[in-house]
Scaffold this motif. Sequence first.
Motif, PDB file in Angstrom:
ATOM      1  N   ASN A  43       2.375  73.126 -26.766  1.00  0.00           N
ATOM      2  CA  ASN A  43       2.894  74.533 -26.660  1.00  0.00           C
ATOM      3  C   ASN A  43       3.312  74.813 -25.135  1.00  0.00           C
ATOM      4  O   ASN A  43       2.622  74.456 -24.095  1.00  0.00           O
ATOM      5  N   GLY A  44       4.546  75.138 -25.090  1.00  0.00           N
ATOM      6  CA  GLY A  44       5.178  75.501 -23.755  1.00  0.00           C
ATOM      7  C   GLY A  44       5.751  74.368 -22.972  1.00  0.00           C
ATOM      8  O   GLY A  44       6.234  74.345 -21.842  1.00  0.00           O
ATOM      9  N   THR A  45       5.839  73.153 -23.670  1.00  0.00           N
ATOM     10  CA  THR A  45       6.508  71.832 -23.230  1.00  0.00           C
ATOM     11  C   THR A  45       8.026  72.041 -22.898  1.00  0.00           C
ATOM     12  O   THR A  45       8.641  72.758 -23.653  1.00  0.00           O
ATOM     13  N   ILE A  46       8.404  71.727 -21.630  1.00  0.00           N
ATOM     14  CA  ILE A  46       9.863  71.717 -21.390  1.00  0.00           C
ATOM     15  C   ILE A  46      10.440  70.331 -21.327  1.00  0.00           C
ATOM     16  O   ILE A  46      10.057  69.418 -20.485  1.00  0.00           O
ATOM     17  N   PHE A  47      11.435  69.947 -22.425  1.00  0.00           N
ATOM     18  CA  PHE A  47      11.945  68.684 -22.399  1.00  0.00           C
ATOM     19  C   PHE A  47      13.377  68.772 -21.585  1.00  0.00           C
ATOM     20  O   PHE A  47      14.367  69.643 -21.836  1.00  0.00           O
ATOM     21  N   GLU A  48      13.436  68.136 -20.342  1.00  0.00           N
ATOM     22  CA  GLU A  48      14.330  67.859 -19.606  1.00  0.00           C
ATOM     23  C   GLU A  48      15.379  66.702 -19.635  1.00  0.00           C
ATOM     24  O   GLU A  48      14.809  65.368 -19.991  1.00  0.00           O
ATOM     25  N   SER A  49      16.564  66.732 -19.753  1.00  0.00           N
ATOM     26  CA  SER A  49      17.659  65.832 -20.101  1.00  0.00           C
ATOM     27  C   SER A  49      18.657  65.918 -19.455  1.00  0.00           C
ATOM     28  O   SER A  49      19.232  67.056 -19.165  1.00  0.00           O
ATOM     29  N   SER A  50      19.413  64.768 -19.023  1.00  0.00           N
ATOM     30  CA  SER A  50      20.732  65.200 -18.178  1.00  0.00           C
ATOM     31  C   SER A  50      22.000  65.571 -19.025  1.00  0.00           C
ATOM     32  O   SER A  50      21.712  65.067 -20.491  1.00  0.00           O
ATOM     33  N   HIS A  51      23.024  65.856 -18.440  1.00  0.00           N
ATOM     34  CA  HIS A  51      23.875  66.285 -19.428  1.00  0.00           C
ATOM     35  C   HIS A  51      24.676  65.018 -20.119  1.00  0.00           C
ATOM     36  O   HIS A  51      24.938  63.949 -19.408  1.00  0.00           O
ATOM     37  N   GLY A  52      24.871  65.085 -21.504  1.00  0.00           N
ATOM     38  CA  GLY A  52      25.419  64.000 -22.297  1.00  0.00           C
ATOM     39  C   GLY A  52      24.646  63.021 -22.974  1.00  0.00           C
ATOM     40  O   GLY A  52      24.860  62.255 -23.584  1.00  0.00           O
ATOM     41  N   SER A  53      23.300  63.039 -22.345  1.00  0.00           N
ATOM     42  CA  SER A  53      22.335  62.050 -22.877  1.00  0.00           C
ATOM     43  C   SER A  53      21.804  62.605 -24.086  1.00  0.00           C
ATOM     44  O   SER A  53      21.625  63.691 -24.452  1.00  0.00           O
ATOM     45  N   HIS A  68      28.769  56.191 -41.017  1.00  0.00           N
ATOM     46  CA  HIS A  68      29.604  56.312 -39.627  1.00  0.00           C
ATOM     47  C   HIS A  68      28.219  56.280 -38.556  1.00  0.00           C
ATOM     48  O   HIS A  68      26.933  56.460 -39.063  1.00  0.00           O
ATOM     49  N   PHE A  69      28.677  56.227 -37.333  1.00  0.00           N
ATOM     50  CA  PHE A  69      27.741  56.329 -36.289  1.00  0.00           C
ATOM     51  C   PHE A  69      27.845  57.270 -35.267  1.00  0.00           C
ATOM     52  O   PHE A  69      28.347  57.208 -34.212  1.00  0.00           O
ATOM     53  N   PRO A  70      27.470  58.647 -35.521  1.00  0.00           N
ATOM     54  CA  PRO A  70      27.476  59.369 -34.662  1.00  0.00           C
ATOM     55  C   PRO A  70      26.778  59.299 -33.345  1.00  0.00           C
ATOM     56  O   PRO A  70      27.536  59.687 -32.097  1.00  0.00           O
ATOM     57  N   MET A  71      25.374  58.893 -32.980  1.00  0.00           N
ATOM     58  CA  MET A  71      24.908  58.797 -31.828  1.00  0.00           C
ATOM     59  C   MET A  71      25.534  57.539 -31.045  1.00  0.00           C
ATOM     60  O   MET A  71      25.849  57.680 -29.961  1.00  0.00           O
ATOM     61  N   PHE A  72      25.985  56.356 -31.717  1.00  0.00           N
ATOM     62  CA  PHE A  72      26.748  55.376 -31.162  1.00  0.00           C
ATOM     63  C   PHE A  72      27.957  55.774 -30.449  1.00  0.00           C
ATOM     64  O   PHE A  72      28.139  55.457 -29.272  1.00  0.00           O
ATOM     65  N   MET A  73      28.962  56.529 -31.256  1.00  0.00           N
ATOM     66  CA  MET A  73      30.109  57.003 -30.914  1.00  0.00           C
ATOM     67  C   MET A  73      29.908  57.861 -29.571  1.00  0.00           C
ATOM     68  O   MET A  73      30.905  58.020 -28.805  1.00  0.00           O
ATOM     69  N   ARG A  74      28.800  58.456 -29.729  1.00  0.00           N
ATOM     70  CA  ARG A  74      28.638  59.538 -28.633  1.00  0.00           C
ATOM     71  C   ARG A  74      28.449  58.933 -27.288  1.00  0.00           C
ATOM     72  O   ARG A  74      28.981  59.312 -26.263  1.00  0.00           O
ATOM     73  N   VAL A  75      27.276  57.765 -27.388  1.00  0.00           N
ATOM     74  CA  VAL A  75      27.108  57.144 -26.367  1.00  0.00           C
ATOM     75  C   VAL A  75      28.506  56.562 -25.696  1.00  0.00           C
ATOM     76  O   VAL A  75      28.673  56.551 -24.681  1.00  0.00           O
ATOM     77  N   LEU A  76      29.447  55.989 -26.485  1.00  0.00           N
ATOM     78  CA  LEU A  76      30.690  55.391 -25.969  1.00  0.00           C
ATOM     79  C   LEU A  76      31.508  56.490 -25.155  1.00  0.00           C
ATOM     80  O   LEU A  76      32.187  56.219 -24.048  1.00  0.00           O
ATOM     81  N   GLN A  77      31.464  57.720 -25.892  1.00  0.00           N
ATOM     82  CA  GLN A  77      32.542  58.736 -25.259  1.00  0.00           C
ATOM     83  C   GLN A  77      31.483  59.336 -23.964  1.00  0.00           C
ATOM     84  O   GLN A  77      32.509  59.233 -22.818  1.00  0.00           O
ATOM     85  N   VAL A  78      30.531  59.608 -24.028  1.00  0.00           N
ATOM     86  CA  VAL A  78      29.695  59.932 -22.693  1.00  0.00           C
ATOM     87  C   VAL A  78      29.838  58.947 -21.388  1.00  0.00           C
ATOM     88  O   VAL A  78      30.115  59.235 -20.187  1.00  0.00           O
ATOM     89  N   ARG A  79      29.639  57.674 -21.704  1.00  0.00           N
ATOM     90  CA  ARG A  79      29.797  56.519 -20.788  1.00  0.00           C
ATOM     91  C   ARG A  79      31.076  56.002 -20.724  1.00  0.00           C
ATOM     92  O   ARG A  79      31.396  55.012 -19.701  1.00  0.00           O
TER      93      ARG A  79
END
Length: 419
Positions: free
Chosen positions: A267-277, A51-62
Motif C-alpha cells: 500500500n502506498g507504492t509509487i510506480f515510476e516510469s519514463s514517458h512512452g515506456s 494484432h500487436f499493440p505493445m509491439f507497435m507502440r514500442v516501434l512508435q515510441v522509439r
Amino acid sequence: MVCLPLMFAMVIAAGVHGAPLLPPLPMEDGCYRVSPEVEIFRVEGEAVILHFPMFMRVLQVRKVAQLPAKYLITKNNRTDQPTYRNGGRVQQQGKELWFLPARPSDSGEYTCTYRNATYCVTGSITLHVYESSSVDIEKLSYPWPAFVGEKVEFNCPSLDCFNKTHRPIAWYKDSNPTPLQPGRDTLMIPAVKHSHAGVYTCQLTVLINNQHHKVSRAFLLHVIGSDPAITTSVPNVSTPSVPAQSSSTTLSTVSAMKPPVIVSPINGTIFESSHGSGLELFCQVHTECQQADSTVVTWLVNGLSVESSYLDRRALLGGRRVTRVSERCQIELRLDIVAITTEDEKTEMKCVTQNTDGRQEVVVMLHLEDTTFTWLVVAVLIVTCFLTVALAFLYVLFKPKTKKNMDYILARQSSTFSF
C-alpha cells in the motif's frame, strides 16, 4: 580517452531530439525483443484478428518504423515464409493476421518481426482457440467484479479491428438462448444483486472482405456483498435447542478461515516510469485454496474498472493465475500499461480482493519520471570526463624537465664541444 566516446554514445542512445531515456531492449538471434502481448482466448468458428499493440507502440515510441520495412508474422518460431494467401482462411494483412474463421489448430505462439536494412525488432502473442465443447469460461471471459446495488454497464470490448454490420449486438446470460434487451449495444443493470451473477455474452456480426463472420465476447460478473435483507412477519415457532458443542464446533470452523491478503504491491507504492515506456503491474493475493475460485481479484483505475476508465485503450488485463504457496494459494492478476503518458501522472491504481471471509484493497500511484535529473547526471559525467582528459593533456604538454634529464642534456653538450 575512452571516456568521451562512451559518454557521447550514452547520449545518442538515450534519445534523439529531446526524447526521454528509454530502457534497452533485450536482443535474441540478432533482433531486439519486445515483451509478449497479453494472451488471447477465443472460440472456434469465429473471426479472429491478431494484432500487436505493445509491439507497435514500442516501434512508435522509439521512432523505429520510419523507413520502409517488411512485417513478417510466423507461428511457433518458424523462420521460413508462411503460406498466408490473400483470400485464404488465414491471411496476413499488413501488421495483422486474420483467421476467417479460427480453428483449434490455430492455437500457438505468433511472432511479428519488423526488419529494415539496419534494424530488427520482434514481438509475440499467444492465441488459444477452444472447441465449442470444451470452452474454459474462466479464461474466455473478462472478470467484472461489482458491489451489490452498483450500476453496471457492459460494452462489447476489443472490437476496434472489425467493421460492425447494422445488425444490433445480442446479449445472453449463461446458457439461456433467449437474448437480453434486444436491439441495444450496451447491456445495463441498474442495481446489481446476487441473482445477476453469471456469464454475459455479447454476439455480433462483422463484415470482412464483404463476408459476414460471427464474433463474441464474454464477461464473468462477480457480485460482492449481501443483498438487502427483506423483513417479513414470521409467527413464533418453537425451535429445538442446539447443543453448545455443535455451535462451538461450527464457530471454530468458520473462524479458522482467513481472509484474502494482498502480498504485492504494498500500500502506498509509487510506480515510476519514463514517458512512452510500458509498465507491468502485478497484484498477488494469498487465500485459502478452497476459496481460490470464489476469490475476486481486480484492478481499478481511479475507482473505475479498467474497461470503464480512460486507460481502456492503453491497459490490458493479463490472465488470472493460481499457484500453490505453502499451505495457501496465490492468485496473480497482471495489468499491462502499453505506454505511460503525462495523463497518467498521479493516477490512483487500486488492487481489490474479496471473498466470503473478508476484503482488502491496496492503493498505489503512477508517477511520470522526471528525466531532467538523468540528463543533468549525464551532462556532469561528460564535463568531468572532458576536464579529466584536458588536464591530462596539459600535464603531459607542460610537464617540467627532471634533474636527470638536465644532466643528460648538459653531458651531451660538453661532449659536443670537447676536442
